[in-house]
Design a protein around this motif. Structure first.
Motif, PDB file in Angstrom:
ATOM      1  N   LEU A 184       0.834  -1.202   0.000  1.00  0.00           N
ATOM      2  CA  LEU A 184       0.000   0.000   0.000  1.00  0.00           C
ATOM      3  C   LEU A 184       0.870   1.254   0.000  1.00  0.00           C
ATOM      4  CD1 LEU A 184      -2.759   1.256   0.046  1.00  0.00           C
ATOM      5  CD2 LEU A 184      -2.933   0.790   2.472  1.00  0.00           C
ATOM      6  N   ALA A 185       1.953   1.220   0.762  1.00  0.00           N
ATOM      7  CA  ALA A 185       2.865   2.366   0.793  1.00  0.00           C
ATOM      8  C   ALA A 185       3.488   2.595  -0.581  1.00  0.00           C
ATOM      9  CB  ALA A 185       3.951   2.142   1.842  1.00  0.00           C
ATOM     10  N   GLU A 186       3.759   1.495  -1.297  1.00  0.00           N
ATOM     11  CA  GLU A 186       4.325   1.636  -2.638  1.00  0.00           C
ATOM     12  C   GLU A 186       3.343   2.317  -3.577  1.00  0.00           C
ATOM     13  OE1 GLU A 186       5.769  -2.112  -4.212  1.00  0.00           O
ATOM     14  OE2 GLU A 186       6.865  -2.447  -2.345  1.00  0.00           O
ATOM     15  N   VAL A 187       2.088   1.891  -3.493  1.00  0.00           N
ATOM     16  CA  VAL A 187       1.071   2.487  -4.362  1.00  0.00           C
ATOM     17  C   VAL A 187       0.857   3.954  -4.005  1.00  0.00           C
ATOM     18  CG1 VAL A 187      -1.327   2.364  -5.103  1.00  0.00           C
ATOM     19  CG2 VAL A 187      -0.087   0.276  -4.629  1.00  0.00           C
ATOM     20  N   ALA A 188       0.827   4.220  -2.723  1.00  0.00           N
ATOM     21  CA  ALA A 188       0.530   5.583  -2.268  1.00  0.00           C
ATOM     22  C   ALA A 188       1.702   6.528  -2.512  1.00  0.00           C
ATOM     23  CB  ALA A 188       0.191   5.558  -0.779  1.00  0.00           C
ATOM     24  N   GLY A 189       2.899   5.985  -2.592  1.00  0.00           N
ATOM     25  CA  GLY A 189       4.087   6.829  -2.681  1.00  0.00           C
ATOM     26  C   GLY A 189       4.639   7.055  -1.291  1.00  0.00           C
ATOM     27  N   GLY A 190       5.957   7.156  -1.186  1.00  0.00           N
ATOM     28  CA  GLY A 190       6.560   7.398   0.128  1.00  0.00           C
ATOM     29  C   GLY A 190       6.926   6.118   0.857  1.00  0.00           C
ATOM     30  N   ALA A 191       7.013   5.005   0.111  1.00  0.00           N
ATOM     31  CA  ALA A 191       7.421   3.744   0.751  1.00  0.00           C
ATOM     32  C   ALA A 191       8.896   3.831   1.138  1.00  0.00           C
ATOM     33  CB  ALA A 191       7.215   2.576  -0.205  1.00  0.00           C
ATOM     34  N   PRO A 192       9.284   3.191   2.248  1.00  0.00           N
ATOM     35  CA  PRO A 192      10.682   3.246   2.660  1.00  0.00           C
ATOM     36  C   PRO A 192      11.589   2.554   1.632  1.00  0.00           C
ATOM     37  CG  PRO A 192       9.400   1.835   4.127  1.00  0.00           C
ATOM     38  CD  PRO A 192       8.439   2.472   3.198  1.00  0.00           C
ATOM     39  N   ARG A 193      12.819   3.074   1.521  1.00  0.00           N
ATOM     40  CA  ARG A 193      13.797   2.526   0.597  1.00  0.00           C
ATOM     41  C   ARG A 193      14.216   1.136   1.045  1.00  0.00           C
ATOM     42  NH1 ARG A 193      19.123   2.437   1.092  1.00  0.00           N
ATOM     43  NH2 ARG A 193      19.038   3.736   2.956  1.00  0.00           N
ATOM     44  N   GLU A 194      14.329   0.963   2.356  1.00  0.00           N
ATOM     45  CA  GLU A 194      14.797  -0.302   2.884  1.00  0.00           C
ATOM     46  C   GLU A 194      13.917  -0.740   4.053  1.00  0.00           C
ATOM     47  OE1 GLU A 194      18.964  -0.230   3.865  1.00  0.00           O
ATOM     48  OE2 GLU A 194      18.854  -2.238   4.726  1.00  0.00           O
TER      49      GLU A 194
END
Lengths: 566, 191
Positions: free
Chosen positions: B110-120
């Protein structure tokens, strides 16, 4: 011949809610709701200090932490007949409202919209047409053709990878999915935008509660917030101002995006006002107290049987004498020792697991009954009780919602259609609009009271010798929550939590009468037995929460659920 | 936390303090907070069993370190380290009944879709022994607290962040049962 479906999520070490249905001629003919997880957690509180119970109870569930803190302190305060300061009520109210706004936004967009919205249709949409379709509904800046086009690109990228991620749960292309590509695009755009506003709501809880999840500011006797407009260490003007700003942003999202979206989807899926009614018995308790004694409330409570609005029985005091006398829990079909019903104060929680027996015991959820009847709790109960009681805000927002729905449906949809799967979603949007309005008003009440010189937030509790009993009620996002305590010489001797999902996911009782989920599922259409989307639509409309007791990560568990058809 | 400017690294303790060893994540966070001072780049959170709340804590971060009980079939007390790829393996399919069962992988997606997912993303875990109702870890998991906390400290060192031990902090972690609850009770009595 009937087909039996078992839908049993196996995500974690322990299961949660399992639903069994028998399908005959394309519709549900029998239903069982089973919680597959032991829920006797209250027992760990026995022998403890009642002043610290809330600290444990807010760990009952990982999501609704604040509500269990609230019901717990109210239960002990009720037992002690404690009058608490107005500031404490108002600060609690703001936390409750912020939590509920967060919860309802998340429920609609992130947890149930995909029952109705087909993400795989998004690439087919014309972003300009999508923008045009909603720009008439509000002035929301996130409705522009540019935003729609950006959302579409993002979804296309996701679909191209074949890794649907968060969208992997959906029954894409299911015959019961009926929205146009443009409406699907609008809904997905708002799904993404909603993430920001649920976070802002959460931040309000964190500012007032010190931390979220698991607020730190609660106390039997009030709240632990120091109020001092000029102090950096206290709830001061800066923080109050920040909270107001956050509420204004979230409120605007509710009014301009969430509320119209639900009306639009309800109008387009208006056939779902014909399914999922259930027993039509409703229970709601009043909440958001506005005086120190907890006698006046901004949200009404009451009881309705058979959805007969003219015969509503209002509840003027939270947990009134009727409530105390009428709530029992029946264990005939639950995995606890015994048969029949007991009042919560006398309730036992002694496990007796038997495996799943259709006609015997089949769940860890007890069957709460009110005056012998299974009651539905939640926003639908709130809104119907409010409407029947002529609560001005409920009447205003429900009339507005039904007007919009009727326009989109192209036919009149009246209040008589509310007892239904779609009616639950609509009622939740109405409830949220009311809460959003009250957020700003209760914020103002707090500011006014503090400016008048009242800085009190806490009175110390005093425990009598001997035994006292109390009930703490709270109208939580999922409905009526009650904590029942027995205290003897300052120690807890019994503790029972009757949570909203216990009411709604209740099994059959001693007379064989099923609970609200079970009743609501009867007659639901099932187009494709292997893809029982329609069952999920009705169960999701209640917003189930099966006490998230255990979240240990299981690297082997790569399926979310099994569906067995036989 | 500052919603607009979150610390780049977040250590998140997951689990339920009322389910014995499932409470190990929150317990590790409590122990770390008690024993170390962390620079501003690091935020520690006892998030309990937060479901979608998790999103609030991971969006906008550079690195997220989860600490949780993990049933991977090892001996109780066995330590694990998983990176994002492993966490995202076998993405979920099929229906979800309760609204409140999003998993770590679902939240990350969900964070990936929303944008702003952590790099690691790293998960540091330990095999539990007892997940039944009850307060306090088993002795096996109490013994695993120290090595698990050290894993977190080493992970932070790898990221170039040093945790400063408090003066007089003990080398081994004592085992205050019901740590968070007794703290809360003290706070109430203090008034």
């Amino acid at each position: 011949m009937a087909t039996r479906l078992t839908i049993d999520p196996i995500t974690r070490i322990e299961g949660h809610l399992r639903v069994d249905v028998e399908v005959d001629s394309g519709a549900v003919s029998k239903a069982w709701a089973s919680c597959t997880m032991w829920r006797g957690i209250e027992r760990i509180l026995i022998g403890r200090d009642p002043r610290e119970a809330w600290f444990f109870t807010q760990r009952f569930c990982g999501v609704c932490t604040t509500v269990h803190a609230m019901a717990s302190v109210r239960a002990v305060e009720d037992a002690l007949k404690l009058e608490i300061p107005l500031n404490a009520h108002l600060i609690r109210n703001l936390i409750l409202i912020a939590h509920a706004l967060h919860d309802h936004i998340v429920h609609f967009y992130h947890l149930s919209a995909l029952d109705w919205v087909d993400v795989t249709q998004v690439p087919l949409a014309d972003p300009k047409k999508a923008a045009a379709a909603v720009q008439g509904l509000s002035n929301w800046t996130g409705n522009s053709a540019e935003v729609m086009a950006q959302t579409q690109e993002r979804v296309k990228g996701l679909l191209a990878t074949g890794q649907l991620g968060i969208f992997a749960h959906g029954y894409w292309g299911h015959p019961a999915m009926k929205l146009s590509p443009e409406v699907n695009l609008v809904a997905v755009a708002h799904y993404l935008q909603a993430l920001e506003f649920q976070r802002k709501s959460n931040q309000i809880v964190a500012i007032l509660g010190g931390k979220t999840p698991h607020i730190q500011n609660m106390a039997v006797g009030g709240v632990m917030n120091a109020v001092d407009l000029d102090s950096q260490a206290a709830l001061n003007l800066d923080r109050l101002f920040m909270i107001r700003g956050l509420f204004e942003e979230v409120t605007r999202f509710v009014r301009e995006v969430y509320f119209p979206d639900v009306c639009l989807i309800a109008g387009l899926y208006n056939d779902w006002f014909d399914y999922g009614a259930g027993h039509k018995h409703y229970l709601a308790v009043p909440d958001l107290p506005t005086d120190t004694l907890g006698k006046r409330f901004d949200l009404p409570g009451g009881v309705l049987f058979d959805a007969r609005l003219a015969d509503v029985k209002p509840m003027d005091v939270a947990g009134d004498a009727q409530f105390r006398a009428n709530v029992v829990e029946d264990v005939t079909h639950a995995w606890y020792r015994g048969r029949g019903a007991q009042a919560p104060w006398a309730g036992e929680t002694v496990p007796e697991y038997t495996d799943f027996h259709d006609d015997g015991k089949y769940t860890w959820v007890k069957a709460p009954r009110y005056d012998g009847k299974p009651m539905e709790v939640g926003p639908l109960a709130d809104v119907l009780v409010g409407y029947a009681s002529k609560h001005a805000r409920t009447v205003k927002w429900l009339d507005s919602a039904l007007g919009l729905v009727s326009t989109f449906a192209g036919k009149p949809i009246g209040v008589d259609k509310l007892p239904s799967t779609m009616g639950r979603h609509l009622a939740r949007a109405v409830r949220t609009a009311i809460l959003a309005e009250l957020a700003l008003e209760h914020h103002q009440k707090l500011v006014d009271n503090v400016l008048s010189g009242d800085l009190a937030t806490f009175v110390p509790p005093v425990f009598p010798s001997g035994e006292v009993q109390g009930v703490g009620v709270h109208e939580a996002p999922r409905g009526t929550l009650s904590h029942w305590v027995v205290i003897e010489n300052g120690k807890l001797t019994n503790y029972q939590a009757v949570v909203p999902t216990t009411w709604n996911a209740s099994p059959r009782d001693v007379d064989g009468v099923g609970g609200p989920y079970e009743a609501a599922l009867l007659g639901n259409p099932i187009a494709v037995p292997e893809q029982p989307l329609e069952v999920l639509r009705t169960v999701h409309s209640f917003d189930p929460c099966m006490a998230c007791a255990c979240h240990a990560y299981d690297p082997r568990g790569n399926r979310l659920a099994t569906i067995r058809v036989r | 936390m500052d919603l607009e400017h979150p610390s780049p690294i977040c250590v998140i303790g997951l689990g339920n303090l009322l389910e014995r060893d499932d409470g190990v994540g929150p317990r590790v966070v409590q122990e770390l907070e008690r024993r170390f001072t962390f620079p501003r780049e690091v935020e520690l959170v006892d998030i309990g069993t937060a479901g979608l709340h998790l999103l609030t804590w991971i969006i906008g971060r550079d690195v997220v370190i989860f600490v949780d009980a993990v049933t991977a079939g090892g001996t109780p007390g066995a330590l694990y380290r998983f990176e994002r790829a492993r966490l995202l393996e076998g993405r979920a399919a099929g229906p979800r009944i309760s609204q409140h069962q999003p998993e770590i992988r679902e939240i990350l997606a969900l964070a990936e879709v929303a944008g702003g997912a952590p790099r690691e993303v790293v998960l540091l875990g330990v095999e539990p022994e007892d997940l039944r109702d009850g307060i306090g870890l088993t002795r096996t998991l109490e013994a695993a607290l120290e090595p698990l906390a050290q894993l977190v400290v080493h992970e932070l060192e790898r990221l170039g962040v040093r945790a400063q031990p408090h003066a007089g902090s003990q080398a081994t972690i004592p085992a205050p049962r019901e740590a968070s609850a007794s703290r809360g009770a003290t706070a109430i009595r203090a008034t």
